[in-house]
Design a protein around this motif. Sequence first.
Motif, PDB file in Angstrom:
ATOM      1  N   LEU A  51       0.819  -1.214   0.000  1.00 42.24           N
ATOM      2  CA  LEU A  51       0.000   0.000   0.000  1.00 42.24           C
ATOM      3  C   LEU A  51       0.852   1.262   0.000  1.00 42.24           C
ATOM      4  O   LEU A  51       0.313   2.370  -0.090  1.00 42.24           O
ATOM      5  N   TYR A  52       2.178   1.120   0.095  1.00 47.24           N
ATOM      6  CA  TYR A  52       3.063   2.271   0.253  1.00 47.24           C
ATOM      7  C   TYR A  52       4.068   2.382  -0.884  1.00 47.24           C
ATOM      8  O   TYR A  52       5.113   2.993  -0.739  1.00 47.24           O
ATOM      9  N   ARG A  53       3.718   1.818  -2.022  1.00 45.13           N
ATOM     10  CA  ARG A  53       4.578   1.948  -3.194  1.00 45.13           C
ATOM     11  C   ARG A  53       4.405   3.350  -3.803  1.00 45.13           C
ATOM     12  O   ARG A  53       3.481   4.083  -3.459  1.00 45.13           O
ATOM     13  N   PRO A  54       5.279   3.739  -4.722  1.00 50.88           N
ATOM     14  CA  PRO A  54       5.265   5.115  -5.237  1.00 50.88           C
ATOM     15  C   PRO A  54       3.933   5.567  -5.828  1.00 50.88           C
ATOM     16  O   PRO A  54       3.558   6.739  -5.683  1.00 50.88           O
ATOM     17  N   ASP A  55       3.188   4.672  -6.480  1.00 42.18           N
ATOM     18  CA  ASP A  55       1.925   5.113  -7.070  1.00 42.18           C
ATOM     19  C   ASP A  55       0.792   5.161  -6.059  1.00 42.18           C
ATOM     20  O   ASP A  55      -0.365   5.407  -6.415  1.00 42.18           O
TER      21      ASP A  55
END
Length: 420
Positions: A136-140
Motif C-alpha cells: 500500500l506504500y509503493r510510489p503510485d
Amino acid sequence: MSQLLLKGGRVIDPASSFDAVSDVLVDGATITAIGPDLAHIAPHAEIIDCGGRLVLPGLIDTHGHVYQYVTGRFGLNADQCGVQSGVTTLVDQGGPSCITLPGFRHFVAEPAATRVLAFMSAYLVGGLEGHYYPDLYRPDCLDAAATVKAALANPDLVKGIKAHAEIGGFARWGLDVMKIASTIGRDANLPLYIHFGQLWPKPESGGLPVNPDSIFNQVVSTLKAGDILAHPFSRHPGGFVEENGKLHPLVQEAIARGLKVDVGHGSHFSFKMARIVLDSGVIPDTLGADMHGYNTHVPAPAGTPDSHPDEEHSFLGRTQFSLVSAMTTMLTLGLPLNHVVAMATHHAAKMIGMAHEIGFLKAGGIADISVLEDRRGRWVLEDNEGTQVVTDRMLTPLFCLRDGVRHDAMSPMLPLARAA
C-alpha cells in the motif's frame, strides 16, 4: 477555573534559560506570575505543594501514534499518551493522510483534552496498522498534489509530513517514495520526518540489492534544512550507525546542513547504539516516545493482527515506556537535565513551528505546565536488545495543566519503575 499556586518547585524554562526554585501562579488558562513567595498576591489561590518536584513547560511528545481505531491496533488513545501521562501536546506521526485528515480532526484532535497535532502521512492510506501491508506504500500510492493541498488547508493541525519508510521499501522501490515525500515537504513548506532503522531490510523474495550503509546518504541527499532524522539510536542497519559499529560519516554533515534529530524512542532504542552516537558528538534535538499498539501493554481491538511483520524488533514484553521515562533514559545516558527538558519542550515547539505559542513558561503565557517527581535511588532500565543499565535518577509524571485544567498522571500505559 480558579487560581492555582504551584508552590516551591524547581521551575525550568529552557526557552528563557530560567532554572530556580519558584512559585507559579495560574489564573484560569493563563500564567500570571513566576517568582518566589507569590502567596501574598493570591491569598485565595489553591496551593499545590511542588517542593522537590520539577515544574516544566507542558511536555511535547514529537512522535505519537493516536489515530485510534482507524489505524487498527497501531493507534492508541490520545489522552492516555497525552495529559494522563503528563504530556500536554502530542504530535501524531503519519496516522492521517490527505484522505483521512478530516476524520482525524473530528474524532481525535477535537475531542481530546490533549493538544493533538499531526505530521500528515505522505501516503494516501496513512499509517494503517503501522504499515503492515507494504504494497500500500509503493510510489503510485502517493498523491503529492492532494497531500500538499490538504496540508496547506489545515495549518492549525498539520505541522509536518511523515515519510514512514514501509517495511522493505528501499529494497522494493529504492528512493522513489522518499523523493515524492521530499517534494511534498518542499511544496507545503513543512518539515519532513524520516524514519531510519529497522524498516529498511531487503524483502525475503527478490528486490533490489541494498547496502545498508548507503541508505543514509541517499536519503539525506533529498532533504532540506529543518527536516528531521528519526531513530538515531536504532540498533538496525540503514541509519546513523554503520555495520562496522561507527557513526555514519555523513551524519555530522547532515546536521551542519540544518537537519534535525529526533530520538523517536519506541521499540528500536538501543543503549549500545546511543552510546556510539552520543560519544561521536551527536546530541538529538527532540525526544518523541513513539508509543503504539505493538509496543505497549494495551488490549488489541478485536480482529486486528496478533503480531506485526517486524515483531522481532518490536516490544518483547520487557518494559513499558513513555515520554517521561524516555527523559529518564536520556539522563541515564549522561545528557544534562536542562537539555533533556528542552528536547521535550522548547526544541519540540520549534520543530512544529509553535515556539511562540507553547513550550515555555512566562507571565501572560498559556498555562500548559507539566509537574514531575524527581526521585533518587536505584532502578533498572532495559532496552529491546535486553541490555540493562542501572540509573540513580527517576522522573515520573504527577500531573499537568492543559490550558489551566489539571489532569493527573493516571494512564494505564505509564511504566512501573523496576528497583535495582
